[in-house]
Write a protein that holds these residues in place. Structure first.
Motif, PDB file in Angstrom:
ATOM      1  N   GLU A 143      -3.868  21.332  10.790  1.00  0.00           N
ATOM      2  CA  GLU A 143      -2.466  21.731  10.805  1.00  0.00           C
ATOM      3  C   GLU A 143      -2.155  22.938   9.927  1.00  0.00           C
ATOM      4  N   VAL A 144      -3.091  23.372   9.113  1.00  0.00           N
ATOM      5  CA  VAL A 144      -2.845  24.469   8.175  1.00  0.00           C
ATOM      6  C   VAL A 144      -2.716  25.769   8.952  1.00  0.00           C
ATOM      7  N   GLN A 145      -1.630  26.502   8.668  1.00  0.00           N
ATOM      8  CA  GLN A 145      -1.354  27.748   9.382  1.00  0.00           C
ATOM      9  C   GLN A 145      -2.064  28.949   8.771  1.00  0.00           C
ATOM     10  N   GLY A 146      -2.334  28.907   7.479  1.00  0.00           N
ATOM     11  CA  GLY A 146      -2.987  30.025   6.817  1.00  0.00           C
ATOM     12  C   GLY A 146      -4.012  29.509   5.824  1.00  0.00           C
ATOM     13  N   ALA A 147      -4.894  30.381   5.406  1.00  0.00           N
ATOM     14  CA  ALA A 147      -5.979  29.984   4.509  1.00  0.00           C
ATOM     15  C   ALA A 147      -5.484  29.661   3.107  1.00  0.00           C
TER      16      ALA A 147
END
Length: 187
Positions: A143-147
């Protein structure tokens, strides 16, 4: 009167010894937490049950067990790749406690608040930069959109339109370096 001063002299070394022992035990506990976090984070698998999603699997891939899978999921979801720095933070804090075991000075709350502020700046800058410059891989929750996790997403997305790519990079890099200096005390 002489007996009272003799008792006080006998009590002071015990207080110093107890203080040293507490710092040494705290160092051992911090190192144990650092090793546990390192195992949990480096054996993270996105399909394990965690905070960011519900799943039921027969076997958990995480070497730190179900609790380790949850902890790793929370850290990586909130902080992204900079979440891998948490074991280093705990190990460094344990080492600092061990180095201060012989000091007889009382707790300096200003010093701890400055170090905590430095740690916050370090993670804000690191997560924002990770969001801007790194892509999400298989070692982060789905679900993480960015690092940079949720924190990096909030910071990177907010800074970029206001300051531009160059200004946001400069601001976040300044926060990262200033936070590192404040937290570690390295010049």
């Amino acid at each position: 009167m002489a007996q009272a001063s003799r008792k006080r002299l006998l009590a002071e070394p015990l207080g110093n010894q107890l203080s040293r022992n507490i710092k040494e035990v705290s160092m051992i506990a911090m190192l144990a937490v650092a090793v546990y976090l390192m195992i949990a984070l480096y054996s993270y698998h996105p399909d394990d049950p965690g905070w960011s999603h519900a799943s039921s699997v027969d076997t958990i891939s995480n070497r730190a067990g179900e609790a380790g899978a949850w902890i790793a999921d929370i850290l990586l979801y909130l902080f992204g790749y900079p979440g891998y720095l948490f074991p280093l933070v705990f190990a460094y804090t344990g080492w600092r406690l061990f180095q201060s075991r012989l000091e007889q000075t009382p707790i300096n709350y200003l010093r701890y608040s400055i170090r905590t502020t430095g740690l916050l700046l370090l993670f804000i800058g690191g997560c924002g930069l990770a969001r801007m410059y790194f892509s999400v891989g298989m070692t982060l929750p789905y679900e993480v959109q960015g690092a940079g996790g949720i924190l990096g997403d909030a910071i990177g997305v907010a800074f970029k339109p206001v300051l531009g790519v160059t200004g946001a990079t400069l601001m976040l890099l300044t926060m990262l370096v200033a936070g590192f200096t404040l937290f570690t005390g390295f010049s």
